[in-house]
Design a protein around this motif. Structure first.
Motif, PDB file in Angstrom:
ATOM      1  N   GLN A 460       0.734  -1.190   0.204  1.00 59.59           N
ATOM      2  CA  GLN A 460      -0.047   0.176   0.060  1.00 59.59           C
ATOM      3  C   GLN A 460       0.787   1.023  -0.086  1.00 59.59           C
ATOM      4  N   ASN A 461       2.009   1.358   0.619  1.00 63.10           N
ATOM      5  CA  ASN A 461       2.728   2.348   0.570  1.00 63.10           C
ATOM      6  C   ASN A 461       4.205   2.452   0.145  1.00 63.10           C
ATOM      7  N   ILE A 462       4.913   1.821   0.478  1.00 65.25           N
ATOM      8  CA  ILE A 462       6.486   1.606   0.345  1.00 65.25           C
ATOM      9  C   ILE A 462       6.572   1.352  -1.312  1.00 65.25           C
ATOM     10  N   ARG A 463       6.269   0.123  -1.491  1.00 67.36           N
ATOM     11  CA  ARG A 463       6.178  -0.232  -2.732  1.00 67.36           C
ATOM     12  C   ARG A 463       7.708  -0.354  -3.457  1.00 67.36           C
ATOM     13  N   THR A 464       8.635  -0.972  -2.796  1.00 66.36           N
ATOM     14  CA  THR A 464      10.134  -1.188  -3.231  1.00 66.36           C
ATOM     15  C   THR A 464       9.912  -2.607  -3.673  1.00 66.36           C
ATOM     16  N   PHE A 465       9.074  -3.387  -3.809  1.00 69.12           N
ATOM     17  CA  PHE A 465       9.064  -4.756  -4.147  1.00 69.12           C
ATOM     18  C   PHE A 465       9.341  -4.878  -5.711  1.00 69.12           C
ATOM     19  N   ASP A 466       9.917  -6.022  -6.190  1.00 67.98           N
ATOM     20  CA  ASP A 466       9.834  -6.562  -7.447  1.00 67.98           C
ATOM     21  C   ASP A 466       8.512  -7.091  -7.789  1.00 67.98           C
ATOM     22  N   MET A 467       8.070  -7.856  -6.883  1.00 67.19           N
ATOM     23  CA  MET A 467       6.634  -8.840  -7.226  1.00 67.19           C
ATOM     24  C   MET A 467       6.252  -9.169  -5.925  1.00 67.19           C
ATOM     25  N   PHE A 468       4.922  -9.016  -5.789  1.00 61.51           N
ATOM     26  CA  PHE A 468       4.524  -9.606  -4.468  1.00 61.51           C
ATOM     27  C   PHE A 468       3.506 -10.549  -4.853  1.00 61.51           C
ATOM     28  N   MET A 469       3.099 -11.583  -3.883  1.00 66.19           N
ATOM     29  CA  MET A 469       2.158 -12.723  -3.896  1.00 66.19           C
ATOM     30  C   MET A 469       1.287 -12.684  -2.827  1.00 66.19           C
ATOM     31  N   VAL A 470      -0.100 -12.615  -3.261  1.00 66.38           N
ATOM     32  CA  VAL A 470      -0.884 -12.718  -1.938  1.00 66.38           C
ATOM     33  C   VAL A 470      -2.334 -13.021  -2.197  1.00 66.38           C
ATOM     34  N   GLY A 471      -3.012 -13.160  -1.224  1.00 70.10           N
ATOM     35  CA  GLY A 471      -4.504 -13.675  -1.660  1.00 70.10           C
ATOM     36  C   GLY A 471      -5.467 -12.722  -1.790  1.00 70.10           C
ATOM     37  N   PHE A 472      -6.701 -12.553  -2.023  1.00 66.69           N
ATOM     38  CA  PHE A 472      -7.628 -11.372  -2.103  1.00 66.69           C
ATOM     39  C   PHE A 472      -8.932 -11.888  -2.137  1.00 66.69           C
ATOM     40  N   SER A 473     -10.060 -11.060  -2.021  1.00 64.28           N
ATOM     41  CA  SER A 473     -11.308 -11.720  -2.048  1.00 64.28           C
ATOM     42  C   SER A 473     -12.487 -10.724  -2.807  1.00 64.28           C
ATOM     43  N   TRP A 474     -13.313 -11.114  -3.310  1.00 65.42           N
ATOM     44  CA  TRP A 474     -14.490 -10.022  -3.898  1.00 65.42           C
ATOM     45  C   TRP A 474     -15.740 -10.207  -3.102  1.00 65.42           C
ATOM     46  N   GLY A 475     -16.408  -9.098  -2.960  1.00 64.31           N
ATOM     47  CA  GLY A 475     -17.843  -9.194  -2.502  1.00 64.31           C
ATOM     48  C   GLY A 475     -18.673  -9.982  -3.746  1.00 64.31           C
ATOM     49  N   GLN A 476     -20.076  -9.416  -3.565  1.00 61.55           N
ATOM     50  CA  GLN A 476     -21.270 -10.136  -4.431  1.00 61.55           C
ATOM     51  C   GLN A 476     -20.920  -9.438  -5.768  1.00 61.55           C
ATOM     52  N   ASP A 477     -20.450  -8.144  -5.812  1.00 59.96           N
ATOM     53  CA  ASP A 477     -20.463  -7.234  -6.813  1.00 59.96           C
ATOM     54  C   ASP A 477     -19.122  -7.381  -7.822  1.00 59.96           C
ATOM     55  N   PRO A 478     -19.209  -7.783  -8.983  1.00 58.75           N
ATOM     56  CA  PRO A 478     -17.949  -8.167  -9.960  1.00 58.75           C
ATOM     57  C   PRO A 478     -16.918  -6.745 -10.241  1.00 58.75           C
ATOM     58  N   ASP A 479     -17.315  -5.448  -9.438  1.00 59.87           N
ATOM     59  CA  ASP A 479     -16.457  -4.436  -9.754  1.00 59.87           C
ATOM     60  C   ASP A 479     -15.195  -4.877  -9.049  1.00 59.87           C
TER      61      ASP A 479
END
Lengths: 584, 307, 342
Positions: A460-479
């Motif tokens: 979210q802030n520093i962003r000095t990575f080359d690549m990150f790998m993480v999980g995420f989830s969506w609510g009911q809306d496809p936005d």
């Protein structure tokens, strides 16, 4: 849906037209009870069948007893306006209903409201009518005053001191809230925004009692006892006690609008890890809980005690390339052919088999299959495991294998690090597979697991990575603006790889600015093709929701309201129909 | 104690002889060494530790010529294999060879243990010597600092520091040592206090020896035995602490194998692949056992208080 | 005597502040802009993060936060320190106020009060178990010195000291909880202090306590049984024991009346040494067995940067340790007059 859809629809109609009490009063108790139970029994039969696929058996619910649910995340607060984690949301969802809820597949259903409102002609105004004779667990009536008060905690500037994590979101989209009469609540948005009801009218905005909190000063609400001991609630259960680090104990709320639960008590046990949850499902210490993929076969072996329920969910694992040209990673991944090449080099079927124990699906694009109307299983390009294609793409892009076996271009070796959160075994496994499979095509990737808080800070802030790998989830809306829209590249946003595409921005904005589902569908089809082609953050897999349910528990699974994609966490509209066969 | 002012040379020499050696006499060390060698269990364990250390150092050679696997070589088609010819101790959740990982894990676990003890001993001894020798406010200040470090329950310090400094083998050694030096400092200080009040110290000082000389040539050698004993007893402890920290996710993180983090992953697979839990646990157990027994033998042989 | 105690107590005050400062600095400089307790949440905007952190007072310079938390600012508010805090001064440590958790707003002392008894229950039981088992082990080893039994007990104690506690816990859970249940045998629960709803009686609590306390006591067992043995051996060779024997006293009486009593006294010293570890020592066991103790609370809250709770627990634990050491020092001074006048 159950094997007896008629029975279910009839029950659904019952709920819509009359509340149980009204029905009884009109028809005379005996007849009413029989008729109600007939509809109810068919519903329950439908539930029981959908889970096991057996012929209809009349299962009459047993009164009494308790259900123990286990979880491996700790509960943090017990008030709906403060929570932001799923463990707390699960407990809060049992105590506080919102205006609306959802079926297992995500379709909205009315809870405290009488029906799911359609936007007025202006496309901005949503009018909610509350059910008649809603009561709090202490007997006081629940009116639109309570609803208005609840929303003020998040929206009204007067309550800025309340640590609501949803204020930024709701104030951006909602223009005004009002309660013109005790049964009506009106919400007006600033512009046409398709996900309005999903985001702002469900469990996350569970209604809290004004007669308890209304007189409290805004600064004092964060530390009020209500956050630890919500004495008054409107949901299926009410609060009894919270032994921190151990369990939360709830009891039946006899004033629940949907009718009394069959259970006397409900216990949510906090367990240290997935191993313990699986162990306790096997010993019967808990009746119900999530099962991690490594444990599924083992729990299934105890079929005499536990049933295992599996369903698709909108939870996924993905990795993102650094696209900021000023960062070293950004220089490596600037060419989208290179990004595609790396994705082609991953054998995701093998990952699903070994890392997820076959309990996940290979993703075809950013939209999950559970968003049925927006999902395009043929999004192009299709990424199947193709090592040769990967190598060809890299060669064509100018990355040739050097003497050491590592590719280089203009003297720069193709080397980078990928960060992910330590402690999550699946993710740690995935990045190690990355290392191996990319080494096979001459790319050196070094996995670097880091603590979760630092990972969040990086993304979210520093962003000095080359690549990150993480999980995420969506609510009911496809936005999916959270991940792809360029405005979320600002500090604090989740578009950590700094992906900016005016085309995609427009697609995303247009898709939420209309309420026409067909138009939205076309736009989301465009989105899937665009994201697949650009591959800024390839989606690896879509996970499965896996739960163990003790055999003595009935009415938990099956049917379109039973345990499912959108009914596994805080939203559980079927809870009051659950019962335990031994009544204990 | 009284300051006797100037003392004649001869008298000083006589005092030295009467009070005992001020320099470590050859006889003390070789005598202790003899005692150690006579202790069969101690010798065996010491040898075992040496062998483990050698294996750890030569891990790349083992990988290449003995097991033919690297610790990160995955084989997703052959996961969770039980011990067999191809994988002597089985394979893990990514198809990696358990034996190879245990060998490379030894590098981490033993390396951290020895480094930690070395750092803690150096810092602790330095602080203890200075505090004990100079006394008064220096002693007060240093010992209060030690108190601060020892008052925070070690676990809390570990947690906070692991969040602060992303642990590599070296930073982890620093973290554990930062908690352990306090105990050693106190120990050394106590020894210094008892040694410095002995007559030979007064005698040597009164003939004009400077502070540094006194500390370095006279105090330190007398304090050395207790340091050796403490060091050998601590190695086993540190191995356990490091494994526990890895297990909690506060230590060495995958993909670098360490005995502790091999156990973290393995606990999910206990039911169907129990050897993944048994072997790392057994390895820790045997190593710590050997370290402890050797430490006991060293103490029996070298501890001056047991004479 | 009193002067000695007072002197030691005064010396403890800077130590307490040292502890609080070190802990505070550690946690302050690791948190970045994290919001305590909040997860990875897309609808959480940066303005929400900033607002919540400001509400919790986390955006102030570190020394301001420290002065506020320790209550130094409140104490000296009339001296103008209120100015630094922007006028609003809160009570702090000096006034006995440990503050409120940043995650759920409950008073930190209430949290400690709720969880500390659980930890003490665990560690004290483990110590008792250790004592109860190591004395017979040590005495028997001493009396039958050199026999096979002695060697067996020695091997057992040395082994016990080498077993990793978390590993042992996992194995025990698998055996006595899951396997015993699957085999139809009476089985032990794998987490918690008591069974929710139906439990809470003494038997239930003991059943829950059994495995974690045993694992924790392993380490004590090993050291103490060895110590008891060597202490017993030393006492048995003392002159007064020989005298008692020569006088014709029965061997049994010699052993238990004279030797044992004297051999066990130094054990008390060792137990005293464990007192500081009472609070944090059980962390790994607490995590493996889901025991709702204070170690586990500190661990979880540290990972979520709940500054006030972590500060509160660490300080409280340090205070206990310091008080314990002070008590021990005073007791030694009472017993051994030489120490008082040094």
């Amino acid at each position: 849906m159950g094997t007896n859809p008629d029975g279910f629809d009839r029950f659904d109609d019952f709920l819509k037209e009359w509340s149980r009490r009204d029905f009884m009063r009109r028809m005379g108790s005996a007849a009413a009870f029989t008729a109600f139970m007939a509809g109810g029994m068919e519903f329950l039969a439908a539930c029981a069948n959908a889970g096991q696929g057996q012929p209809t058996a009349q299962v009459s619910p047993k009164e009494g007893g308790h259900l123990t649910e286990g979880n491996f995340s700790d509960v943090k607060q017990l008030s709906p306006y403060l929570i932001s984690d799923t463990a707390s949301a699960q407990v809060v969802g049992l105590m506080f209903d919102g205006l609306l809820g959802a079926k297992a597949n995500g379709d909205l259903i009315p809870m405290l409201a009488t029906e799911v409102p359609k936007a007025a002609a202006d496309g901005l105004t949503y009018t909610f009518k509350l059910r008649k004779d809603l009561k709090w667990s202490d007997g006081r009536p629940l009116t639109s005053d309570d609803v208005l008060f609840t929303y003020q905690l998040h929206w009204d500037p007067k309550y800025k001191a309340v640590n609501s994590p949803r204020r930024g979101d709701i104030t951006e989209f909602v223009d005004s809230i009002s309660a013109p009469d005790p049964q009506t609540f009106v919400m007006k948005t600033k512009k046409v925004y398709a996900p309005t009801l999903i985001k702002f009218a469900q469990q996350a905005f569970g209604v809290v009692p004004k007669h308890v909190l209304g007189s409290v000063a805004p600064e004092a609400i964060n530390t009020h006892d209500f956050n630890r001991a919500p004495t008054v609630s409107n949901g299926v259960f009410k609060f009894v006690k919270w032994d921190t680090g151990q369990q939360v104990v709830l009891a039946r709320n006899d004033n629940y609008w949907g009718g009394k639960s069959h259970l006397d008590q409900y216990v949510i046990k906090v367990l240290p890890d997935q191993t313990t949850v699986a162990n306790q499902l096997k010993t019967g210490e808990i009746d119900f809980g999530p099962i991690g993929e490594p444990f599924v076969d083992d729990v299934k072996a105890h079929a005499d005690v536990v049933d295992v329920v599996t369903f698709d969910v909108a939870i996924f694992d993905f990795y993102a390339y650094q696209l900021d040209p000023s960062k070293p990673g950004g220089k490596l991944f600037a060419d989208n052919k290179v990004r595609q090449a790396l994705f082609y080099a991953l054998n995701r079927e093998q990952m699903v088999k070994s890392l997820y124990f076959n309990l996940a699906t290979v993703a075809t694009g950013p939209v999950p299959p559970v968003h049925t109307w927006a999902y395009n299983k043929d999004a192009k390009p299709k990424y199947s495991f193709d090592k040769k294609k990967a190598e060809d793409l890299l060669d064509a892009a100018g990355w040739k294998k050097g003497a050491s076996g590592i590719r280089e271009k203009d003297g720069v070796p193709f080397k980078f690090e990928v960060i992910t959160n330590a402690g999550n075994k699946v993710r740690e496994g995935i990045v190690q597979v990355f290392q191996q499979q990319w080494a096979d095509i001459g790319v050196q990737c070094t996995p670097k697991p880091i603590q979760f808080t630092e990972l969040v800070r990086q993304i979210q802030n520093i962003r000095t990575f080359d690549m990150f790998m993480v999980g995420f989830s969506w609510g009911q809306d496809p936005d999916q603006s959270d991940l792809w829209h360029s405005r979320n590249t600002a500090p604090g946003g989740f578009n950590g790889g700094m992906y900016k595409s005016p085309t995609v921005d427009k697609i995303l904005d247009d898709a939420v600015s209309t309420l026409d589902q067909n138009k939205r569908k076309q736009l989301y089809f465009q989105l899937q093709d665009a994201i697949n082609e650009e591959a800024p953050a390839p989606i690896l897999t879509f996970r499965k929701g896996i739960f163990g349910v003790n055999k003595r528990v009935k009415g938990l699974t099956g049917g379109d309201r039973g345990l499912g994609t959108y009914t596994q966490f805080g939203n559980r509209p079927w809870m009051k129909d659950t019962f335990v066969a031994d009544g204990k | 104690m009284l300051d006797t002012g100037t003392v004649s040379e001869a008298a000083a020499a006589r005092l030295e002889l009467e009070a005992g050696p001020s320099r470590p006499a050859q006889s003390y060390w070789s005598e202790s060494w003899e005692r150690l060698r006579a202790n069969r269990i101690g010798v065996f364990c010491g040898a075992l530790m040496l062998v483990l250390a050698a294996v750890a150092v030569m891990a790349p050679i083992f990988s290449q010529y003995v097991t033919h696997f690297t610790p990160s070589k995955q084989d997703l088609d052959n996961i969770f294999l039980p011990p067999a010819r191809q994988h002597w101790l089985g394979s893990d959740e990514l198809g990696r060879d358990t034996l190879t990982r245990l060998i490379w894990g030894a590098r981490v676990s033993l390396g951290v243990a020895f480094l930690t003890v070395a750092i803690a001993l150096t810092v602790g001894a330095a602080v203890g010597l200075v505090a004990g020798y100079y006394g008064r406010w220096v002693d007060e200040a240093l010992m209060r600092t030690v108190d601060v470090v020892l008052s925070i329950p070690a676990v809390f310090l570990f947690i906070l520091m692991s969040i602060l400094f992303r642990p590599t083998a070296i930073t982890l050694s620093l973290i554990i040592a930062s908690v352990g030096w306090g105990v050693l400092a106190r120990l050394v200080r106590g020894e210094v206090l008892s040694v410095r009040s002995r007559d030979f110290m007064l005698a040597t000082r009164s003939i004009g020896a400077g502070d540094l000389r006194l500390i370095g040539r006279h105090l330190l050698p007398n304090v050395l035995p207790i340091m050796v004993v403490a060091a050998s007893l601590t190695v086993g402890q540190v191995i356990l602490i490091e494994a526990a920290l890895d297990f909690l996710g506060l230590g060495i993180l995958p993909p670098t194998p360490s005995w502790g983090n091999m156990l973290t992953n393995a606990q999910s697979y206990f039911v169907h692949s129990g050897w993944l839990v048994i072997f790392p646990g057994l390895t820790i157990f045997v190593t710590v056992l050997a370290a402890n027994l050797f430490g006991n033998a060293v103490r029996d042989a070298f501890d001056p208080r047991l004479r | 005597m009193a002067k000695y105690a007072v002197r030691r107590a005064l010396a403890a005050i800077p130590v307490v502040f040292g502890v609080t400062l070190v802990t505070f600095l550690l946690i302050h400089f690791t948190q970045g802009s994290f919001v305590p307790g909040l997860d990875f949440n897309p609808s959480l905007r940066p303005e929400d993060v900033a607002r919540i952190r400001a509400n919790l007072g986390l955006d102030r310079p570190w020394y301001v936060q420290y002065l506020d938390w320790t209550g130094i600012a409140f104490f000296f508010k009339n001296a103008g320190l209120a100015g630094i805090l922007g006028g609003k001064v809160n009570t702090g440590l000096l006034e006995g106020d440990f503050g409120r958790s940043m995650i759920d707003g409950s008073p930190v002392l209430a949290h400690i009060g709720e969880r500390l008894p659980n930890t003490l229950e665990l560690t004290i039981t483990a110590i008792l178990l250790g004592v109860v088992i190591s004395i017979p082990l040590g005495v028997t080893g001493a009396l039958r010195r050199g026999s096979k039994l002695d060697h067996f007990f020695t091997a057992l104690s040395v082994a016990g000291f080498a077993v990793p506690a978390f590993w042992l816990g996992l194995v025990l859970i698998l055996l006595f909880s899951v396997s015993f249940h699957a085999w139809g045998l009476p089985w032990l629960p794998s987490s918690g202090v008591a069974t929710p709803l139906t439990g809470g009686d003494l038997v239930d609590r003991v059943v829950h306590l059994l495995m974690p306390a045993t694992v924790l006591s392993f380490v004590y067992l090993s050291i103490w049984s060895r110590y008891t043995r060597s202490s017993m051996l030393e006492v048995l060779s003392q002159d007064y024991v020989r005298t008692a024997r020569a006088k014709g006293m029965a061997e049994r009486r010699v052993t238990y009346l004279h030797a044992l009593r004297n051999a066990v006294i130094p054990l008390a010293t060792l137990i005293g040494l464990e007192l500081p570890g009472l609070v944090g020592g059980g962390l790994v066991v607490e995590v493996v067995f889901g025991w709702p103790g204070i170690g586990r609370l500190a661990f979880e809250r540290a990972l979520q940067y709940d500054v006030t709770t972590v500060m509160g627990i660490t300080t409280f634990a340090a205070l206990l340790v310091i008080a314990g050491n002070l008590l021990a020092d005073v007791l030694y001074a009472v017993l051994d007059p030489r120490i008082r006048y040094s």
